[in-house]
Design a protein around this motif. Structure first.
Motif, short mmCIF file in Angstrom:
data_model
loop_
_atom_site.label_atom_id
_atom_site.label_comp_id
_atom_site.label_asym_id
_atom_site.label_seq_id
_atom_site.Cartn_x
_atom_site.Cartn_y
_atom_site.Cartn_z
N ALA A 1 0.83 -1.20 0.00
CA ALA A 1 0.00 0.00 0.00
C ALA A 1 0.87 1.26 0.00
CB ALA A 1 -0.93 -0.02 1.21
N ALA A 2 1.86 1.30 -0.90
CA ALA A 2 2.77 2.45 -0.92
C ALA A 2 2.02 3.76 -1.18
CB ALA A 2 3.85 2.23 -1.98
N GLY A 3 0.91 3.67 -1.90
CA GLY A 3 0.14 4.89 -2.20
C GLY A 3 -0.72 5.38 -1.06
N LEU A 4 -0.88 4.57 -0.05
CA LEU A 4 -1.72 4.98 1.09
C LEU A 4 -1.02 6.04 1.93
CD1 LEU A 4 -4.49 4.04 2.38
CD2 LEU A 4 -3.13 2.68 3.95
N ARG A 5 0.33 6.01 1.89
CA ARG A 5 1.18 6.87 2.71
C ARG A 5 0.84 6.70 4.18
NH1 ARG A 5 4.53 6.12 1.04
NH2 ARG A 5 5.77 7.77 1.92
N SER A 6 1.17 5.57 4.73
CA SER A 6 0.86 5.33 6.13
C SER A 6 1.96 4.51 6.80
CB SER A 6 -0.48 4.60 6.25
OG SER A 6 -0.83 4.49 7.61
N GLY A 7 2.45 5.05 7.90
CA GLY A 7 3.47 4.37 8.68
C GLY A 7 3.38 4.84 10.12
N PHE A 8 4.37 4.45 10.91
CA PHE A 8 4.38 4.95 12.29
C PHE A 8 5.80 4.90 12.85
CE2 PHE A 8 3.64 0.35 13.00
CZ PHE A 8 4.56 0.07 13.99
N VAL A 9 5.99 5.64 13.94
CA VAL A 9 7.22 5.56 14.72
C VAL A 9 6.80 5.16 16.13
CG1 VAL A 9 7.16 8.06 15.19
CG2 VAL A 9 9.30 6.81 15.48
N ALA A 10 7.60 4.31 16.78
CA ALA A 10 7.26 3.86 18.13
C ALA A 10 8.53 3.71 18.95
CB ALA A 10 6.53 2.52 18.07
N GLY A 11 8.43 3.90 20.24
CA GLY A 11 9.59 3.68 21.11
C GLY A 11 9.62 4.60 22.30
N ASP A 12 10.82 5.05 22.64
CA ASP A 12 11.10 5.87 23.82
C ASP A 12 10.04 6.97 24.00
OD1 ASP A 12 12.10 7.75 25.62
OD2 ASP A 12 14.18 7.32 25.09
N PRO A 13 9.28 6.92 25.09
CA PRO A 13 8.18 7.88 25.25
C PRO A 13 8.64 9.34 25.34
CG PRO A 13 8.42 6.49 27.21
CD PRO A 13 9.34 5.94 26.17
N ARG A 14 9.87 9.55 25.83
CA ARG A 14 10.34 10.96 25.87
C ARG A 14 10.52 11.48 24.46
NH1 ARG A 14 15.91 10.61 28.25
NH2 ARG A 14 15.79 8.95 26.74
N LEU A 15 11.14 10.65 23.62
CA LEU A 15 11.36 11.06 22.23
C LEU A 15 10.03 11.22 21.51
CD1 LEU A 15 14.35 8.72 21.40
CD2 LEU A 15 14.40 11.22 21.46
N ILE A 16 9.11 10.29 21.74
CA ILE A 16 7.81 10.35 21.07
C ILE A 16 7.08 11.63 21.49
CG2 ILE A 16 5.53 9.21 20.93
CD1 ILE A 16 7.70 7.77 19.30
N GLY A 17 7.17 11.99 22.76
CA GLY A 17 6.51 13.21 23.25
C GLY A 17 7.08 14.45 22.57
#
Ligand SMILES: Cc1ncc(COP(=O)(O)O)c(C=O)c1O
Length: 397
Positions: free
Chosen positions: A252-268
Motif C-alpha cells: 500500500a505504498a500509495g496509502l502513505r501510512s506508517g508509524f514511529v514507536a519507542g522511547d516515550p520521551r522522544l515520542i513526546g
C-alpha cells in the motif's frame, strides 16, 4: 537567491541519476521494458483497504489528529505486541506511538528532533549504513550533522561492524539510522546485534532509529525488532525508536501510512515538533491503516508470493553474480563488477532497468564506494515477467 548551503552536500536522488544515465539510451531490442530499479510493490493491497476507505468516506471534511486516532494507535500497539512478543501493556498507544504519512517523511524529520548544534563541543555525527536509504544521509546533513558512513559489505555480512566504530565517533554521535532487513542487501540484524546497538546508544547517549519497514517481507524467520531487543534486555525503550510502514507489508505504498514507536520521551518531543512540521494522515486513511494492521492473512499471502519470486531468482541466478538468497526485503543485490556499466548494458541490450549499487552508497573516508560493484533489482513483478527478466540478464551479463 539565498539557499541552505547544506543542499550542496546532497547527491542526486538515485532515480534522477539513473534517468541521466539511461534516458539518452534507446534499447536495441524490441522486448517490452522491465523496470526493476524501483522498489514499488506490484501486488494489489487487500480489498479491506478500499472497503474501509469507502466506509469512512464521510470523514474527508475533518482535520485529522496529527498524532493518529486512538483506534489506529491501539491497532499498532496490539500489532507490535503480537509481532515482537512484547510484555502485555509495555506499549501505551498515546505514549509510545505516533502515526506518520509513510516512513520517509518521519525518518527525515526525525533528525531535526535529535541532532543538537553541538555534542561535546563538536559537530554531531549521524551514523549511516553504507549502502543506505538516501533519506538517512539527507536527514543527517540537512540537520547540520556530519554523516559518518559505516560500510556494510560482504565481509561483514552486509551489516555495519559495530565494534569497529571508533570511540571518538560514538562520542559525537547523536543518531544512528539502522535498517533491518537492510535495503538493498536484505540482511536481517540478529537480536544480539540489535542489543549491542542499543547498548552503544545508551552508553554514548545517542538515539538508535531502526528502519524496520521491510520487517514483514522475509524468507524463513521473522526479523527480530529493536523494541523486542529492548524487552530482551529487560529495560524500557530508552534511546530507541523503530519506523514501520504499510507500503511493503500491505503493498500500500500509495496509502502513505506508517508509524514511529519507542522511547516515550522522544515520542513526546517528536509529537511537539510534528505539530509544526509533520504530515497529517486523513481520517479515512487512518481507518484503513488500522484495519490493515489488524489483519495478518493478506500479509502471509504477500510473503508467500515474494518467496516464490525468490525461488525463481535462485533457480535462474544461483552461482552467478555472487547471488545469495536475501533473508528479508524484496531486492537482489548482485555483484556484477561495475554496477553502472552493467545497468547501461542491461538497458541497452535487454530493456531492463536496474539501479547501479553505487547510487545508493558512497565512497567515504578514503574507502571505495561499497555499492559500486553491485546492481540492485526489485523482485516485485509477476512470475512470468521475472522469469523473462532473469533469462535476459543471463543472456546479457
Ligand atoms: C529502507 C526504506 N525506508 C523507508 C522507506 C520509505 O517508505 P514509505 O515512506 O513508503 O513508508 C523506503 C521506501 O522505499 C525504504 O526502502
Amino acid at each position: 537567491m539565498p539557499l541552505n548551503p547544506q543542499l550542496d552536500t546532497l547527491s542526486d536522488y538515485p532515480f534522477e541519476a539513473l534517468r541521466t544515465l539511461l534516458n539518452p539510451v534507446t534499447p536495441r531490442v524490441n522486448d517490452p521494458p522491465i523496470l526493476m530499479s524501483l522498489g514499488e510493490p506490484q501486488h494489489q493491497p487487500p480489498p479491506l483497504l478500499a472497503e474501509t476507505l469507502a466506509a469512512n468516506a464521510d470523514k474527508w471534511n475533518q482535520y485529522p489528529p496529527m498524532n493518529g486516532t486512538p483506534e489506529l494507535r491501539r491497532a499498532i500497539a496490539d500489532w507490535l505486541t503480537r509481532r515482537y512478543r512484547l510484555p502485555a501493556g509495555a506499549l501505551e498507544p498515546d505514549k509510545h506511538i505516533l502515526t506518520l504519512a509513510g516512513t520517509k517523511e518521519g525518518l527525515y524529520l526525525f533528525s531535526s528532533l535529535v541532532v543538537p548544534r553541538e555534542k561535546r563541543g563538536q559537530q554531531p555525527v549521524v551514523l549511516v549504513p553504507n549502502p543506505y536509504y538516501l533519506v538517512y544521509n539527507g536527514a543527517a546533513t540537512m540537520a547540520g550533522a556530519e554523516a559518518v558512513f559505516l560500510d556494510a559489505t560482504r565481509d561483514n555480512r552486509f551489516m555495519p561492524d559495530l565494534a569497529a566504530i571508533p570511540r571518538a565517533t560514538l562520542e559525537r554521535a547523536a543518531l544512528f539510522y539502522l535498517c533491518s532487513p537492510a535495503n538493498p542487501q536484505g540482511t536481517i540484524a540478529s537480536l544480539e546485534y540489535l542489543k549491542q546497538a542499543i547498548r552503544l546508544a545508551r552508553e554514548y547517549d545517542f538515539v538508535l532509529a531502526v528502519d524496520e519497514c521491510y520487517a514483514e517481507i522475509y524468507d524463513r524467520a521473522p526479523p527480530p525488532g529493536a523494541l523486542e531487543a529492548c524487552a530482551a534486555l529487560g529495560d524500557d525503550f530508552e534511546n530507541v525508536v523503530v519506523f514501520h510502514s504499510l507500503s511493503k507489508r500491505s503493498s500500500a505504498a500509495g496509502l502513505r501510512s506508517g508509524f514511529v514507536a519507542g522511547d516515550p520521551r522522544l515520542i513526546g518531543h517528536y509529537a511537539h515538533l510534528r505539530s509544526y512540521g509533520g504530515c497529517q494522515v486523513p481520517l479515512p486513511v487512518q481507518a484503513a491503516a488500522a484495519a490493515l494492521w489488524r489483519d495478518e492473512a493478506h500479509v502471509e499471502a504477500n510473503r508467500d508470493r515474494y518467496r516464490r519470486k525468490f525461488d525463481l531468482a535462485e533457480e535462474a541466478l544461483a552461482g552467478r553474480y555472487g547471488f545469495y538468497r536475501p533473508d528479508g526485503g524484496f531486492f537482489l543485490w548482485l555483484e556484477v563488477g561495475h554496477g553502472e556499466e552493467a545497468a547501461l548494458r542491461l538497458w541497452r541490450d535487454a530493456a531492463i532497468r536496474v539501479l547501479p549499487g553505487g547510487y545508493t552508497a558512497r565512497a567515504a573516508a578514503g574507502r571505495p564506494n561499497p555499492g559500486e560493484p553491485y546492481i540492485r533489482l526489485a523482485i516485485v513483478h509477476d512470475e512470468a515477467t521475472l522469469s523473462a527478466a532473469f533469462e535476459r540478464i543471463r543472456r546479457v551479463l
